[in-house]
Design an enzyme around this catalytic site. Sequence first.
Site, PDB file in Angstrom:
ATOM      1  N   ASN A   1      33.652  43.766  53.242  1.00  0.00           N
ATOM      2  CA  ASN A   1      35.102  43.621  53.342  1.00  0.00           C
ATOM      3  C   ASN A   1      35.766  44.991  53.350  1.00  0.00           C
ATOM      4  O   ASN A   1      35.486  45.830  52.488  1.00  0.00           O
ATOM      5  CB  ASN A   1      35.641  42.825  52.155  1.00  0.00           C
ATOM      6  CG  ASN A   1      35.319  41.352  52.235  1.00  0.00           C
ATOM      7  OD1 ASN A   1      34.501  40.927  53.050  1.00  0.00           O
ATOM      8  ND2 ASN A   1      35.947  40.563  51.382  1.00  0.00           N
TER       9      ASN A   1
ATOM     10  N   ASP B   1      41.157  35.075  52.396  1.00  0.00           N
ATOM     11  CA  ASP B   1      40.500  35.918  51.398  1.00  0.00           C
ATOM     12  C   ASP B   1      41.193  35.901  50.037  1.00  0.00           C
ATOM     13  O   ASP B   1      42.412  35.852  49.943  1.00  0.00           O
ATOM     14  CB  ASP B   1      40.474  37.355  51.945  1.00  0.00           C
ATOM     15  CG  ASP B   1      39.578  38.277  51.158  1.00  0.00           C
ATOM     16  OD1 ASP B   1      38.510  37.827  50.710  1.00  0.00           O
ATOM     17  OD2 ASP B   1      39.943  39.458  51.000  1.00  0.00           O
TER      18      ASP B   1
END
Length: 292
Positions: free
Chosen positions: A233, A84
Site C-alpha cells: 500500500n 481501504d
Amino acid sequence: MPLVTTGELVTRAAARHSAVAAFNIITLEHVEAVVAGAESADAPVVLQVSENAVRFRHGRLLPLARAAAAAAERAAVPVALHLDHVQSDDLLRQAPGAGFSSVMYDASRLPYAENLAATRAAADWAHSRSLWIEAELGRVGGKDGQAPLDAHAPGARTDPDEARAFVTASGVDALAVAIGSSHAMTTRTATLDHALLTRLSGALDVPLVLHGSSGVPDGELAAAAAGGIAKVNVGTALNIAMTGAIREFLAAHPEAVDSRQYLDVGREAMARTVAGVLRVLEASRPSADVHT
C-alpha cells in the site's frame, strides 16, 4: 479494459512470489496519475479509497468511486478498486454498490477478542456479497493490563502464531502484517524485519499485505515482495510528489492563478512515483509476464 478484482491481482501476485501495488487516491488527479503510471510501467494496479478520503469528501463515496471506475475501465492495464481502512460498518456496506471488489476492514485498534469478533462479522457479510476482505494485525496489547498497540506503532510486530489463529477464526482473505513499516512516513528509512516476514509467510496460507510502503526503500520493498508480501500500500509518497511539484511550480511562477497549470505538474509527478514503485516490484518478479 474491464475492471478486475483485487483478489484476482493479489492471488496472482502471491502465486508468483511478487506483489501488486495499491495506491491511495484522494482527487481525480490521483486517479489519473495512478492509471498513467501503471500504463507507463505496463503493470496491474489497485486504486484504493480510504475511509479518511471519504471523510475528506464530506462523507460521499460515490463521486470518487465513479471517477475511479471510469478511469479503470479505460485503462490499458488491469485495474481493481479497493476500499481501504474501513472502520464504519455503514461505509463497508456501501462497497458493493460503489463498484469495489474488496475492502480492508480495520478493527486493529481493538483488543484481540473484539478485533476478531468485529472482523469475523465483517468477513461473513463481505463474503456473502462476493467481496474479498483484508484485515490487519500487529502486536496486540490488552494483555496483562496493557493497552492495545496500534499495528503501525514503533516496534509493533505481528506474532505468527497469533496471526495464524486470527486468520483461521476470522475467515479473512488477506492479512496486513506489522514488520517495521509505518503509515505517513515522509522519509524512506524503514527497515523491515525480513526474518519475521519469512516466519509469517510460512505460518499463513493467505496473502500478506504491507501497509506504510511509502517509507520503505526500493531494496527493502523488492525484498519484501520476493519474501512473501503480495500487496503493498502506497499513499503518502503520492502526496509528497504532488505537493513538492506544485510548490516548485508556484515558486517559479508566482503569477500563476490557473489551477490546471499546477495540478498538471502535480499529476505528472505522482505518475512518475507510481511508475517507479511498480518497476521496483516488477524487477522482483520471477517472470515479467504480468497479464497472464
